[in-house]
Design an enzyme around this catalytic site. Structure first.
Site, PDB file in Angstrom:
ATOM      1  N   GLU A 314      -3.756  -2.129   0.309  1.00  0.00           N
ATOM      2  CA  GLU A 314      -2.424  -2.548   0.744  1.00  0.00           C
ATOM      3  C   GLU A 314      -2.346  -4.046   1.013  1.00  0.00           C
ATOM      4  OE1 GLU A 314      -0.168  -0.598   0.179  1.00  0.00           O
ATOM      5  OE2 GLU A 314      -1.354   1.221   0.026  1.00  0.00           O
ATOM      6  N   HIS A 401       0.721   3.148 -11.317  1.00  0.00           N
ATOM      7  CA  HIS A 401      -0.545   3.642 -10.798  1.00  0.00           C
ATOM      8  C   HIS A 401      -1.435   4.178 -11.920  1.00  0.00           C
ATOM      9  CE1 HIS A 401       2.088   3.730  -7.239  1.00  0.00           C
ATOM     10  NE2 HIS A 401       0.991   3.461  -6.575  1.00  0.00           N
TER      11      HIS A 401
END
Length: 499
Positions: A314, A401
């Protein structure tokens, strides 16, 4: 003034080259001074690189190498309007030699900058821009629509429409999501502040907050009567906070000690973390808007997504936003996600935590599928059932992703090589597109090359072919154009069908 020591002794020429091309760690004031100096000279730089009078440069970042090379990243404006896809990096050598890396080679020019604004709504804002990321530059409106995605993740949808025709030119989601393993890191040392709050005063003032099931704001800062946090169980609210706080600290140290970067933006200022988002929220996300990381508690609120590699993942979305700004769609979006997987994995290895040993598996403990398999595999991405092992012209149509697969595969091959290998008890078997046999150069060299490419050569529109060029430039800077490392980078790209 930055004083750089001269390396002496028996160090090899390769080691001296790598040291010279490595970014210096700038303090917050040093970086601010470098940005101010670059901005003062921006008009002269714009003229020197051939921009038109109606174009101006705005400094976003400055990276200084130990050998005196300065890489200055700019946004561009045209008659005062932001040029999306107009970003560029100017590389200035100590001897005055200059080179420029541009997101687009198109000449920025539009017939008019006058246009009627789109209709406003309670959940949208709009600004007039020049769209230059694809095709011929056009006057456009960038509208940001806020809301909630289907899984409870906040939404900041950016939609670019042609100002003359209303046709949608591009759209993307600005909230960058990721998922990782929920394995805790055992007993660790946390940076806290007097009065026992989760405030890391030695790492930019990073704070960890409890949203307590909320989905807005910062919640409440974690405080305690002692300096002991959590008990290793999800039922204790401090446990998730301790994991998130630890992950942020290790990531900060990795950036500084391994990559020469003082925080996400390079300015010595920390982001912050929020845990216990929503109810049974099975995700984690980075938001540029709050400059923060947010973690859900997972299925049945018993598996918080606060593991070490998730924190690294993140925070690295924030790093990408502060450097190359890779657009979160198509091939650039896949490279954005891969950067977070690559650096999150590197953080996990860097920590050397016996409870959470480094591996090339993404989310191997969270068991989202319920069958004990990882979310993603770096050695052979297609094992997840969705990701691509190799580049093809259709990769950009995958979810980001999954289009990250070829870049993750590249990093594994560059680090470890092809074929069967066991690392920290995990066995990998990495194939190649051309059936070649590769020998890795080691993970440290691989992540240094990737970071240098990201921070000094990639731009918002970089695709897989551009990533190959960027990493070869980085390998040249660090190890030389005739080095084994350069050759290994080229071979690893060829092995995933990027030539």
């Amino acid at each position: 003034m930055l004083v750089v020591g001269i390396q002496t002794g028996s160090a090899s020429a390769d080691a001296q080259r790598e040291a010279g091309a490595t970014a210096l760690v700038l303090t917050g004031p040093q970086r601010a001074a470098a940005v101010q100096e670059a901005q003062a000279g921006a008009a002269a730089t714009a003229k020197a690189i051939g921009l038109a009078d109606r174009e101006k440069l705005v400094v976003r970042d400055v990276v200084k190498d130990a050998d005196g090379t300065v890489h200055t990243r700019y946004e561009r404006t045209y008659e005062g309007l932001p040029v999306l896809g107009g970003d560029l990096v100017v590389h200035q050598k100590k001897d005055g030699a200059r080179a420029t890396t541009k997101a687009t080679g198109a000449r920025i020019s539009v017939p008019t900058t006058e246009a009627k604004a789109p209709a406003a709504t309670a959940r949208s804002t709009a600004r007039k821009v020049i769209w230059a990321a694809t095709g011929k530059p056009a006057l456009a409106w960038e509208t940001v629509v806020t809301g909630t995605q289907h899984d409870g993740t906040p939404s900041e949808r950016h939609v670019i429409t042609d100002a003359a025709t209303g046709k949608e030119l591009h759209s993307y989601e600005a909230i960058e999501t990721g998922a990782g393993n929920t394995q805790y890191s055992g007993q660790v040392t946390l940076g806290t502040a007097p009065g026992y709050t989760l405030t890391d005063t030695t790492r930019g003032g990073h704070k960890t907050y409890d949203l307590n099931g909320g989905t807005n704001g910062t919640g409440s800062l974690f405080t305690n009567s002692t300096d002991t946090w959590g008990n290793g169980l999800a039922t204790n609210r401090e446990t998730a906070a301790a994991d998130a706080h630890y992950g942020a600290a290790v990531t900060w140290d990795f950036y500084k000690n391994e990559l020469g970067r003082n925080g996400i933006r390079g300015d010595g200022v920390a982001a912050y973390s929020r845990v216990h988002y929503g109810n049974a929220y099975v995700n984690a996300f980075w938001s540029d808007a709050c400059f923060c990381m947010t973690y859900g508690d997972g299925t049945n609120n018993v598996k918080p997504l606060t593991s070490l590699d998730v924190a690294g993942h993140e925070m690295s979305h924030g790093l990408t936003a502060s450097t190359a700004g890779l657009r979160y769609s198509k091939e650039s979006g896949g490279l954005n996600e891969a950067t977070s997987d690559i650096l999150g994995t590197s953080v996990e290895f860097y920590a050397g935590n016996a409870t959470d040993a480094g591996d090339y598996l993404i989310g191997e403990k969270i068991d989202i599928r319920g069958n004990g398999t990882p979310l993603r595999y770096m050695d052979k991405p297609s094992k997840d059932g969705n990701s691509a092992d190799y580049w093809s012209s259709s990769v950009g149509r995958l979810d980001v992703h999954y289009s990250s697969g070829p870049a993750n595969h590249f990093f594994y091959l560059l680090s470890e090589g092809s074929g069967t290998k066991t690392i920290n008890g995990v066995t990998y078997n990495s194939p190649t597109y051309d059936n070649s046999t590769l020998t890795g150069i080691g993970r440290t060299k691989a992540y240094k090359i990737w970071y240098k490419a990201l921070s000094t050569y990639m731009t918002s529109s970089t695709n897989y072919a551009g990533a190959r060029t960027a990493t070869l430039s980085a390998a040249t800077d660090l190890y030389g154009a005739n080095s084994p490392e350069y050759t290994a980078v080229a071979k690893a790209w060829t092995a995933i069908n990027v030539k």
